[in-house]
Enzyme design. Structure first.
Site, mmCIF file in Angstrom:
data_model
loop_
_atom_site.group_PDB
_atom_site.id
_atom_site.type_symbol
_atom_site.label_atom_id
_atom_site.label_comp_id
_atom_site.label_asym_id
_atom_site.label_seq_id
_atom_site.Cartn_x
_atom_site.Cartn_y
_atom_site.Cartn_z
ATOM 1 N N ASP A 289 85.325 16.540 77.759
ATOM 2 C CA ASP A 289 85.126 18.173 77.565
ATOM 3 C C ASP A 289 83.846 18.032 77.049
ATOM 4 O O ASP A 289 82.913 17.231 76.855
ATOM 5 C CB ASP A 289 86.258 18.610 76.252
ATOM 6 C CG ASP A 289 86.213 20.047 76.635
ATOM 7 O OD1 ASP A 289 85.388 20.794 76.885
ATOM 8 O OD2 ASP A 289 87.013 20.648 75.985
HETATM 9 C C1 BGC Z 1 86.466 23.884 76.770
HETATM 10 C C2 BGC Z 1 87.165 23.490 77.878
HETATM 11 C C3 BGC Z 1 86.215 24.046 78.960
HETATM 12 C C4 BGC Z 1 84.858 23.579 79.056
HETATM 13 C C5 BGC Z 1 83.843 24.044 79.793
HETATM 14 C C6 BGC Z 1 84.980 23.626 76.314
HETATM 15 O O1 BGC Z 1 84.321 24.142 75.387
HETATM 16 O O2 BGC Z 1 86.869 23.107 75.401
HETATM 17 O O3 BGC Z 1 88.430 24.214 77.828
HETATM 18 O O4 BGC Z 1 86.655 23.629 80.292
HETATM 19 O O5 BGC Z 1 84.342 24.032 77.737
HETATM 20 O O6 BGC Z 1 83.496 25.412 79.650
#
Ligand code: BGC
Length: 743
Positions: A289
Site C-alpha cells: 500500500d
Molecule cells: C489506500 C489504498 C489505495 C491506495 C492507492 C492507499 O492510501 O489505503 O486502499 O488503493 O492508497 O490509492
C-alpha cells in the site's frame, strides 16, 4: 485485449515461455524498475500533491522515472479525476516513454475505481461497497463491476485497486463503508462477484484484493493502528473472503498497511508467503500500500533505514512497491541485490509475476496504449445497473406513526399526496451521497460532482414535484442556533411530513478517524426540535457507518438507511419514500445502540449476559440482516427431511414463506446455524446461506436450501477447519429446527 483467469489450469503457465524469454533479456535495473510503482503526481508538472493545472506529464521527471529508472507501474490521478481524453493523454504519454527504455515493457497503470470509475469525469458512480452489500445481490455487484471495468479500460487503465475484502466488524474504523460488512460469507460472495465482474466481463481488467489482511479490526478503531488478532480468529473471520476471491482468480493483492500482533504486515513472511503463496496458492502480484515500505522505518520503527525496510518487505514477499514518490525503494533494492543480501532469483520471482499480469492483460500486444477514444462507452449503457443497485440497497429500518392519507397505515410510503419539508446536513449534497474516493481521495470537492445528478432535495422534487417539496439548507457543522431558522421555516410551510437527511460528509483513511461514533450532537438537537412540532418525521441516514442515536430514535416515525448510494442515491431514496419501490435492502452489519456496544451478530453467549444477569446484554439498535418492506414476508414453516446427518451429507432445508401484504416483495432469506457445544466457544448465530426470493402479494411459497454439513465448520484450537459432531440447529427468521451431526 484479453485477460485470463489465473486459476484456470495453465493460464499462468501458458505465458511462462514468453515471460521467461522477456525476463532473460532484462538487466537487474530493468527488473527492479518493474517492481517500482510511482504515483502520477511524481511525474507531472508541479509538486506531487499540487500539480500545475491543467495537469500534464513533466518531460524530465517522466523520462527519469520511466526510461532511466524503468519504473514499471504508475498509479492514481494526480489529486483529482480526469476526462477520458485526459486519461488517454496521460496513458499514451506514459507508454510512449516506456517504449524508449531498452526493454520496452509497457507500464501497468492502476487506479482506485472503487464504486464505479471514481477518478473519471462523468462516469457512472455506483453505491459504495457497504451499500452494495445491503442489496445481498451478487448479480448486481458483478454487473456494476463489469461496467466499471469497461469505463476504466476505456480510459486506458487495466488495473483496479478494488474490491476491499477486509470485514467491517468495527464501525469506528473510517473505512468501514469500503467493506461488504461484518460477515465472512457475505463478504466472500460479494467479493467473488466483484472480482468476476472486473476480470471476466466483456472488457476484463485486473482486480486487487485489499488489504491483506486483518486491516479493519484495530484496537483503537483508527486507521492504520495496531490490531491484535490471534491466528485462529484471523482464519475464522478475516481470511475466508480473501481465500474465496483468490480461488476465483484475483490477479493481485494489496497488503494491509497496519500491524497485526506487533508485526507490520509488510514485513510478515508468514502472512505474505507461507499463508498466501504456499497455503492459498496465490500466484498473482502482491503490491504494497501507499508508502508502506518507507513507513517501516518512519512510522512502525522496525527498520533503521530505507534499505533495511526494503529488505524486510522483499523477504516477507512483496512483488511491487507503491513507493510512490521517489526512487528510495528502487535504489535500496538495487544495492541489496548487488551486495548479495537479496538474491537475483528472488527478484526474478516477483518480476515474473508482474510480467505474467502484464501479459494476461494484453499489454505486450497493445503496448499498453488506450483503446480508441471513439470506443469509450456511453454512460447510458451503465446507468440502469447503478440505479438498480442504489434502489436495492436502501434499507427501511423503522416504519411506524401515521400516514396522513390513510391514518391506519404507518408513515411510509408517502404516496402521491402530502407536502414534504426536507432539511438536514446531507439533504443538499451529492458528495454526501457518494462518499470518499469520488472525484478526489476524500470526495469532498463539489467541483467534481457529476453534472446533472441530483442531491436528495433535487431528487425528491423531481419525483414528488417541486410544489410538494420545500427545503432548508444546513451545513454539516451547523450551529444548534440555526435550528430556530429551520423550525420557523417549518412553521411557515405547514408540511405534512418532515424529512431529516442526517449522517456524515465524506472521508476515508486517517482523516476519517473519529472520537465518537454517536450521531453528531447538533443533528440530535435538530431531531428533538423537529419532534416537538408533532409532525410525522422521517429520518434518512446518508452515512458510511452506523452512528448511534438511541436517545433520539423514538422521535422519528420512520428511519431509512441509505449508506453511500452514489449518484443515483437521491432518486433511490425518493422512490422508497414515495413507495414506487418496495424497499429490499437489508443491513450487512449490526447497528450498535450505544457508541461502545459494537458487538457483531455472530457474538458469543457470554456477550448476552446483561448487567442484571437476566436481560439479554446484546441489544443492538438493529440486527444484522434487518430491513423492512411495505409488505412483510413471514417464515411460516421450517423443516428438515431428517434429524441426523453424517459428515459428508448435505442438509436439505425447506423454508415456508408467506407474504402477508399486498405488494410483491424481494425478500432476503438467511439461514443461521447454532452449534450447541464446541471446543471453541460457539457463536450464538453464524450465517451459512442466503438467497433473495420474490414473493408475490399474499403468496405462500417454499424455498429449498441445500447445505453441506461441512459448511457448519469452524477453526479449532489446532487451526484446523472442523465440524464437531453433536447437536446443531438452523434458524430462519423466528423459526428453528434441530438436528444432530454424527461421529
Ligand atoms: C489506500 C489504498 C489505495 C491506495 C492507492 C492507499 O492510501 O489505503 O486502499 O488503493 O492508497 O490509492
Amino acid at each position: 485485449m484479453g485477460c485470463e483467469n489465473t486459476t484456470t489450469d495453465g493460464a499462468v503457465g501458458s505465458h511462462a515461455v514468453f515471460v521467461d524469454s522477456v525476463l532473460q533479456s532484462m538487466t537487474l535495473e530493468d527488473k527492479v524498475g518493474e517492481m517500482t510503482q510511482l504515483t502520477l503526481g511524481a511525474i507531472g508538472v508541479g509538486k506531487p500533491y499540487k500539480l500545475v493545472e491543467p495537469q500534464r506529464l513533466d518531460t524530465a521527471k517522466a523520462y527519469d522515472a520511466l526510461v532511466t529508472n524503468r519504473v514499471g507501474s504508475v498509479l492514481n490521478c494526480g489529486n483529482h479525476e480526469h476526462t477520458p481524453e485526459k486519461w488517454h493523454e496521460f496513458i499514451a504519454g506514459i507508454q510512449h516513454y516506456a517504449q524508449q527504455k531498452e526493454s520496452k515493457i509497457p507500464v501497468l497503470y492502476g487506479v482506485d475505481a472503487i464504486h464505479g470509475p471514481t477518478y473519471t469525469t462523468n462516469a457512472v458512480l455506483v453505491p459504495q461497497q457497504i451499500g452494495l452489500a445491503a442489496t445481498w445481490n451478487e448479480d448486481l455487484v458483478r454487473e456494476n463491476a463489469e461496467n466499471t471495468a469497461a469505463q476504466i479500460f476505456g480510459c486506458g487503465i487495466p488495473w483496479n485497486f478494488s474490491p476491499v475484502l477486509d470485514l467491517g466488524r468495527d464501525p469506528r474504523w473510517p473505512r468501514f463503508w469500503e467493506t461488504f460488512g461484518e460477515d465472512p460469507l457475505l463478504a466472500s460472495r460479494m467479493g467473488v462477484a466483484m472480482v468476476e465482474g472486473y476480470q471476466n466481463g466483456e472488457v476484463p481488467i485486473a482486480a486487487t484484493l485489499k488489504h491483506f489482511f486483518g486491516y479493519g479490526f484495530t484496537l483503537s478503531g483508527n486507521d492504520r493502528t495496531p490490531a491484535w488478532i490471534p491466528e485462529r480468529e484471523l482464519r475464522e473471520y478475516f481470511l475466508p473472503s480473501f481465500k474465496a476471491a483468490i480461488d476465483a482468480g484475483a490477479m493481485s493483492i494489496m497488503v494491509n498497511s497496519g500491524e497485526i500482533n506487533g508485526i507490520p504486515v509488510h514485513t510478515n513472511k508468514w502472512m505474505l508467503t507461507d499463508l498466501l503463496r504456499d497455503e492459498l496458492g496465490f500466484e498473482g502480484v502482491v503490491v504494497t500500500d501507499w508508502e508502506d515500505v518507507k513507513y517501516l522505518y518512519t512510522r512502525h520503527m522496525v527498520a533503521k533505514d530505507y534499505k533495511e525496510a526494503t529488505r524486510m518487505s522483499i523477504e516477507a514477499g512483496i512483488d511491487m512497491c507503491m513507493v510512490p514518490l521517489d526512487f528510495g525503494f528502487t535504489e535500496a533494492l538495487l544495492a541489496l541485490v548487488r551486495e548479495g543480501s537479496i538474491s537475483e532469483s528472488r527478484i526474478d520471482e516477483s518480476v515474473r509475476r508482474i510480467l505474467v499480469m502484464k501479459k494476461q492483460l494484453g499489454l505486450f500486444e497493445t503496448g499498453g496504449m488506450p483503446p480508441a477514444l471513439e470506443d469509450y462507452p456511453n454512460r447510458e449503457e451503465f446507468e440502469d445497473d447503478a440505479a438498480q443497485a442504489a434502489l436495492e440497497s436502501i434499507t427501511l429500518l423503522k416504519n411506524e406513526g401515521q400516514n396522513v392519507v390513510d391514518p391506519v397505515q404507518p408513515v411510509l410510503p408517502l404516496g402521491k399526496s402530502g407536502k414534504l419539508f426536507v432539511t438536514g446536513p446531507t439533504a443538499h449534497s451529492l458528495n454526501a451521497l457518494n462518499g470518499g474516493w469520488t472525484g478526489t481521495w476524500q470526495g469532498r470537492d463539489t467541483v467534481y460532482n457529476t453534472p446533472g445528478m441530483p442531491h436528495l432535495v433535487e431528487a425528491l422534487s423531481n419525483r414528488f414535484g417541486i410544489k410538494r417539496v420545500v427545503s432548508e439548507k444546513l451545513a454539516m457543522d451547523f450551529e444548534t442556533a440555526e435550528i430556530d431558522r429551520v423550525i420557523r421555516a417549518i412553521e411557515q410551510t405547514r408540511p405534512d411530513y418532515v424529512v431529516l437527511a442526517l449522517g456524515e460528509m465524506p472521508y476515508t483513511e486517517i482523516p476519517g478517524n473519529d472520537e465518537d461514533l454517536a450521531l453528531f450532537g447538533n443533528q440530535k438537537a435538530l431531531i428533538r426540535a423537529v419532534h416537538k412540532m408533532g409532525l410525522p418525521t422521517i429520518g434518512v441516514f446518508i452515512e458510511g457507518r452506523p452512528r448511534t442515536f438511541d436517545d433520539v430514535e423514538p422521535f422519528m416515525d420512520a428511519i431509512v438507511m441509505a449508506y453511500l448510494p452514489g449518484d443515483f442515491g437521491g432518486d433511490a431514496i425518493a422512490q422508497v419514500l414515495e413507495g414506487s419501490y418496495n424497499p429490499s435492502g437489508r443491513l450487512p452489519f449490526t447497528w450498535p445502540r450505544h457508541p461502545s456496544s459494537h458487538v457483531t451478530y455472530d457474538h458469543k453467549h457470554t456477550e448476552e449476559i446483561g448487567t442484571d444477569f437476566y436481560t439479554n446484554g446484546f441489544n443492538p439498535q438493529y440486527s444484522f440482516s434487518h430491513g423492512l418492506s411495505y409488505s412483510s414476508v413471514e417464515v411460516t414453516d421450517l423443516r428438515l427431511e431428517q434429524t441426523s446427518y453424517d459428515m459428508g451429507d448435505t442438509i436439505h432445508l425447506m423454508v415456508g414463506l408467506t407474504n402477508v401484504g399486498d405488494r410483491i416483495t424481494n425478500e432476503l432469506v438467511c439461514v443461521f446455524s447454532q452449534d450447541s457445544v464446541a471446543s471453541i466457544t460457539p457463536s450464538v448465530d453464524r450465517l451459512r446461506y442466503f438467497d433473495r426470493v420474490m414473493v408475490g402479494p399474499r403468496e405462500s411459497m417454499s424455498l429449498s436450501v441445500s447445505l453441506p454439513v461441512e459448511e457448519l465448520s469452524f477453526i479449532n484450537a489446532a487451526l484446523q477447519e472442523v465440524v464437531e459432531p453433536g447437536a446443531f440447529s438452523l434458524r430462519v427468521g423466528s423459526k428453528t429446527v434441530a438436528f444432530n451431526v454424527n461421529e
